[in-house]
Design a protein around this motif. Structure first.
Motif, mmCIF file in Angstrom:
data_model
loop_
_atom_site.group_PDB
_atom_site.id
_atom_site.type_symbol
_atom_site.label_atom_id
_atom_site.label_comp_id
_atom_site.label_asym_id
_atom_site.label_seq_id
_atom_site.Cartn_x
_atom_site.Cartn_y
_atom_site.Cartn_z
ATOM 1 N N ARG A 172 -6.335 -8.886 -4.757
ATOM 2 C CA ARG A 172 -6.530 -9.190 -6.178
ATOM 3 C C ARG A 172 -6.243 -7.976 -7.046
ATOM 4 N NH1 ARG A 172 -10.973 -13.776 -6.447
ATOM 5 N NH2 ARG A 172 -9.772 -15.211 -5.177
ATOM 6 N N ILE A 173 -6.626 -6.804 -6.551
ATOM 7 C CA ILE A 173 -6.338 -5.587 -7.308
ATOM 8 C C ILE A 173 -4.823 -5.415 -7.445
ATOM 9 C CG2 ILE A 173 -6.426 -3.068 -7.234
ATOM 10 C CD1 ILE A 173 -9.201 -3.328 -5.993
ATOM 11 N N PHE A 174 -4.134 -5.588 -6.331
ATOM 12 C CA PHE A 174 -2.675 -5.444 -6.352
ATOM 13 C C PHE A 174 -2.049 -6.470 -7.275
ATOM 14 C CE2 PHE A 174 -1.875 -3.157 -2.042
ATOM 15 C CZ PHE A 174 -2.661 -2.112 -2.494
ATOM 16 N N ARG A 175 -2.544 -7.674 -7.146
ATOM 17 C CA ARG A 175 -2.001 -8.764 -7.950
ATOM 18 C C ARG A 175 -2.254 -8.503 -9.426
ATOM 19 N NH1 ARG A 175 1.032 -11.551 -9.442
ATOM 20 N NH2 ARG A 175 0.985 -13.746 -10.019
ATOM 21 N N GLY A 176 -3.443 -7.992 -9.744
ATOM 22 C CA GLY A 176 -3.806 -7.688 -11.130
ATOM 23 C C GLY A 176 -2.875 -6.645 -11.717
ATOM 24 N N GLU B 5 3.746 -3.932 -3.021
ATOM 25 C CA GLU B 5 2.352 -3.696 -2.625
ATOM 26 C C GLU B 5 2.222 -2.358 -1.911
ATOM 27 O OE1 GLU B 5 0.494 -8.176 -2.159
ATOM 28 O OE2 GLU B 5 1.420 -7.216 -0.450
ATOM 29 N N LYS B 6 3.249 -2.020 -1.166
ATOM 30 C CA LYS B 6 3.263 -0.712 -0.494
ATOM 31 C C LYS B 6 3.192 0.404 -1.522
ATOM 32 C CE LYS B 6 4.767 -0.663 4.152
ATOM 33 N NZ LYS B 6 5.790 -1.473 4.808
ATOM 34 N N LEU B 7 3.968 0.244 -2.577
ATOM 35 C CA LEU B 7 3.962 1.272 -3.627
ATOM 36 C C LEU B 7 2.551 1.440 -4.183
ATOM 37 C CD1 LEU B 7 7.169 0.422 -5.706
ATOM 38 C CD2 LEU B 7 6.897 2.156 -3.939
ATOM 39 N N GLN B 8 1.920 0.294 -4.426
ATOM 40 C CA GLN B 8 0.553 0.356 -4.963
ATOM 41 C C GLN B 8 -0.381 1.026 -3.972
ATOM 42 O OE1 GLN B 8 -1.244 -2.717 -7.229
ATOM 43 N NE2 GLN B 8 0.571 -3.997 -7.184
ATOM 44 N N GLN B 9 -0.162 0.698 -2.713
ATOM 45 C CA GLN B 9 -0.991 1.280 -1.667
ATOM 46 C C GLN B 9 -0.868 2.816 -1.675
ATOM 47 O OE1 GLN B 9 -2.624 -0.756 1.182
ATOM 48 N NE2 GLN B 9 -3.732 1.174 1.022
ATOM 49 N N TYR B 10 0.360 3.284 -1.841
ATOM 50 C CA TYR B 10 0.567 4.740 -1.879
ATOM 51 C C TYR B 10 -0.155 5.351 -3.060
ATOM 52 C CZ TYR B 10 4.368 4.042 1.455
ATOM 53 O OH TYR B 10 5.095 3.705 2.560
ATOM 54 N N ASP B 29 15.787 2.467 -3.880
ATOM 55 C CA ASP B 29 16.108 1.227 -4.594
ATOM 56 C C ASP B 29 15.726 1.403 -6.064
ATOM 57 O OD1 ASP B 29 16.070 -2.142 -3.899
ATOM 58 O OD2 ASP B 29 15.363 -1.393 -5.843
ATOM 59 N N GLU B 30 16.691 1.170 -6.923
ATOM 60 C CA GLU B 30 16.482 1.430 -8.355
ATOM 61 C C GLU B 30 15.295 0.656 -8.929
ATOM 62 O OE1 GLU B 30 18.697 2.739 -12.204
ATOM 63 O OE2 GLU B 30 19.333 2.987 -10.143
ATOM 64 N N SER B 31 15.265 -0.657 -8.618
ATOM 65 C CA SER B 31 14.221 -1.476 -9.223
ATOM 66 C C SER B 31 12.851 -1.101 -8.680
ATOM 67 C CB SER B 31 14.507 -2.963 -8.977
ATOM 68 O OG SER B 31 14.388 -3.249 -7.603
ATOM 69 N N LEU B 32 12.798 -0.724 -7.421
ATOM 70 C CA LEU B 32 11.509 -0.302 -6.868
ATOM 71 C C LEU B 32 11.076 1.022 -7.481
ATOM 72 C CD1 LEU B 32 11.477 -1.216 -3.079
ATOM 73 C CD2 LEU B 32 10.136 -2.174 -4.936
ATOM 74 N N ILE B 42 0.628 2.568 -15.346
ATOM 75 C CA ILE B 42 -0.507 1.649 -15.484
ATOM 76 C C ILE B 42 -1.769 2.271 -14.882
ATOM 77 C CG2 ILE B 42 -1.428 -0.539 -14.588
ATOM 78 C CD1 ILE B 42 1.433 -1.670 -14.944
ATOM 79 N N ASP B 43 -1.606 2.893 -13.732
ATOM 80 C CA ASP B 43 -2.736 3.538 -13.068
ATOM 81 C C ASP B 43 -3.349 4.610 -13.967
ATOM 82 O OD1 ASP B 43 -4.214 3.746 -10.539
ATOM 83 O OD2 ASP B 43 -3.430 5.796 -10.523
ATOM 84 N N ALA B 44 -2.458 5.426 -14.560
ATOM 85 C CA ALA B 44 -2.950 6.500 -15.424
ATOM 86 C C ALA B 44 -3.655 5.924 -16.647
ATOM 87 C CB ALA B 44 -1.788 7.389 -15.846
ATOM 88 N N GLU B 45 -3.087 4.852 -17.184
ATOM 89 C CA GLU B 45 -3.690 4.271 -18.387
ATOM 90 C C GLU B 45 -5.031 3.622 -18.091
ATOM 91 O OE1 GLU B 45 -1.285 1.733 -20.786
ATOM 92 O OE2 GLU B 45 0.405 3.111 -20.662
ATOM 93 N N LEU B 46 -5.106 2.985 -16.943
ATOM 94 C CA LEU B 46 -6.384 2.365 -16.578
ATOM 95 C C LEU B 46 -7.449 3.435 -16.386
ATOM 96 C CD1 LEU B 46 -5.264 -0.475 -14.142
ATOM 97 C CD2 LEU B 46 -6.320 -0.740 -16.369
ATOM 98 N N LYS B 47 -7.036 4.556 -15.838
ATOM 99 C CA LYS B 47 -7.993 5.652 -15.659
ATOM 100 C C LYS B 47 -8.440 6.202 -16.999
ATOM 101 C CE LYS B 47 -6.849 7.398 -11.103
ATOM 102 N NZ LYS B 47 -5.623 7.884 -10.471
#
Lengths: 191, 211
Positions: A172-176, B5-10, B29-32, B42-47
């Motif tokens: 859900r976090i990823f999806r969000g 999702e891998k990117l997010q995981q990293y 990959d350009e789009s990735l 987004i991560d920085a902004e959420l923080k």
């Protein structure tokens, strides 16, 4: 902090009223942060935080010391906040324009504790956009995602708080985040 | 796990040394790569989202609100009950709120109940005394109206609260409300011979009469 908490909880259970005040001091900011992430309204979050502590106080006997006190408390906070979220009238919105004002929203009533030097100006717009984008996320994605940004809550802790398997929380976090990305991309496509 | 999702995981866990090659490959990959930058932002902004502060008197307010029963169990509970702020009385009961919410329905129900009681009253009243269409030649007894043999009635005939027996001829409709309509073998009704026992039929009949 862990040991201090254990001692305070023990004291509270043996009837020491004052130790609860210390517990509130220790955890109020975290509890408030959790409630705020869910409710996104300062006043409501404060009420929810208060309700959380009152509930924790009256149910201290149900706390099992083999788990972290913080997790137990945050779980109560999450439940209280989600309850309030459900009860909230759908038409009430922080972004609704206040009657009789010119474009002023309830959001403007939030205390902005950050200083506002010039460098802030650029950021303000981005934050506004982010705030707006967050509001568009369905609860089930928004809540886990934002809880992730409460201090250093782990996936495990969030999973206990919202009563969901870790894997689901993660998805859900990823999806969000992915949804936020899409929202921003679409917006840029418009401009 | 999808590449995104891998990117997010990293982003979430940081990169282990053995993963850096894999990440580098993904980012070719350009789009990735674009997605990665977006996620980072987004991560920085959420923080950086604003964190409002609690009021200073929060702890004091919580402590004032908690029930003190635990610290002093034998304390005088009666006094405490009175000290407690009384819950504000609800302005309306559940029923009142419901009424307020559905004024149309309430009006309809009221109308219906008044209307049906009036109708019922008329219906029941019709059983008590016998009324009938006055036509020359008919014979009326206590609870029966008879159209004798050889008598020809050139109109509709209605009996309410009694029986109707037709031995002659009725050139029209013959109706018995709350009673029976008999047609003798020699009798004749050119219109309809009706016997009304049910309130609904009666209501319908009454409406037809008005029209």
């Amino acid at each position: 902090m862990e040991r201090l908490t254990t001692r305070l909880v023990d004291e509270l259970r043996s009837g020491n009223h004052d130790s609860f005040a210390e517990l509130v001091e220790l955890y109020k900011d975290g509890v408030f942060a959790v409630a705020f992430k869910i409710l996104y309204d300062r006043g409501e979050a404060e009420d929810a935080a208060q309700e959380t502590f009152i509930r924790a106080y009256t149910r201290i006997d149900t706390y099992d010391p083999q788990y972290k006190f913080k997790t137990w408390l945050y779980r109560i906070a999450t439940n209280v906040a989600i309850d309030r979220l459900r009860k909230r009238k759908p038409e009430y919105s922080m972004d609704a324009e206040i009657a009789g004002t010119d474009g002023l929203t309830y959001q403007d009533h939030l205390a902005d504790d950050a200083p506002q030097p010039d460098a802030q100006v650029v950021h303000r717009e981005i934050r506004g956009e982010m705030h707006e984008a967050i509001q568009q996320l369905p609860d089930k994605y928004r809540i886990p995602l934002l809880l992730k940004y409460v201090d250093d809550l782990s996936l495990k802790e969030i999973s206990v708080m919202i009563d969901m398997p870790v894997a689901t929380v993660k998805t859900r976090i990823f999806r969000g985040r992915e949804m936020l990305k899409t929202i921003f991309q679409n917006r840029e496509g418009f401009n | 796990m999808t590449p995104e999702e891998k990117l997010q995981q990293y982003l979430e866990d940081g990169i282990l040394p053995e993963e850096s090659d894999e990440l580098r490959q993904l980012l070719e990959d350009e789009s990735l790569y674009e997605a990665y930058l977006q996620y980072e932002r987004i991560d920085a902004e959420l923080k950086a989202l604003p964190r409002p502060k609690l009021s200073d008197d929060f702890t004091a307010r919580v402590m004032a609100a908690i029930p003190e029963a635990k610290t002093s169990p034998p304390a005088t509970p009666v006094v405490r009950l009175e000290d407690r702020p009384r819950p504000r009385r609800k302005p309306h009961s559940k029923q009142m709120t419901w009424f307020r919410k559905h004024p149309g329905l309430v009006a309809a129900l009221l109308f219906f109940s008044l209307m049906s009681s009036a109708t019922l009253g008329l219906w029941n009243g019709s059983t008590e005394t016998m009324t009938y269409t006055k036509v020359p030649g008919i014979v009326v007894t206590a609870n029966e109206v008879v159209v004798p043999k050889d008598v020809i009635v050139d109109r509709d005939i209605t009996v309410q609260g009694g029986d109707l027996r037709i031995e002659g001829t009725v050139n029209g409709n013959a109706t018995a409300v709350h009673g029976r309509a008999y047609l003798a073998s020699a009798g004749e009704v050119t219109g309809e011979l009706e016997q009304i026992e049910q309130i609904f039929e009666w209501v319908w009949y009454s409406i037809k009469q008005i029209l």
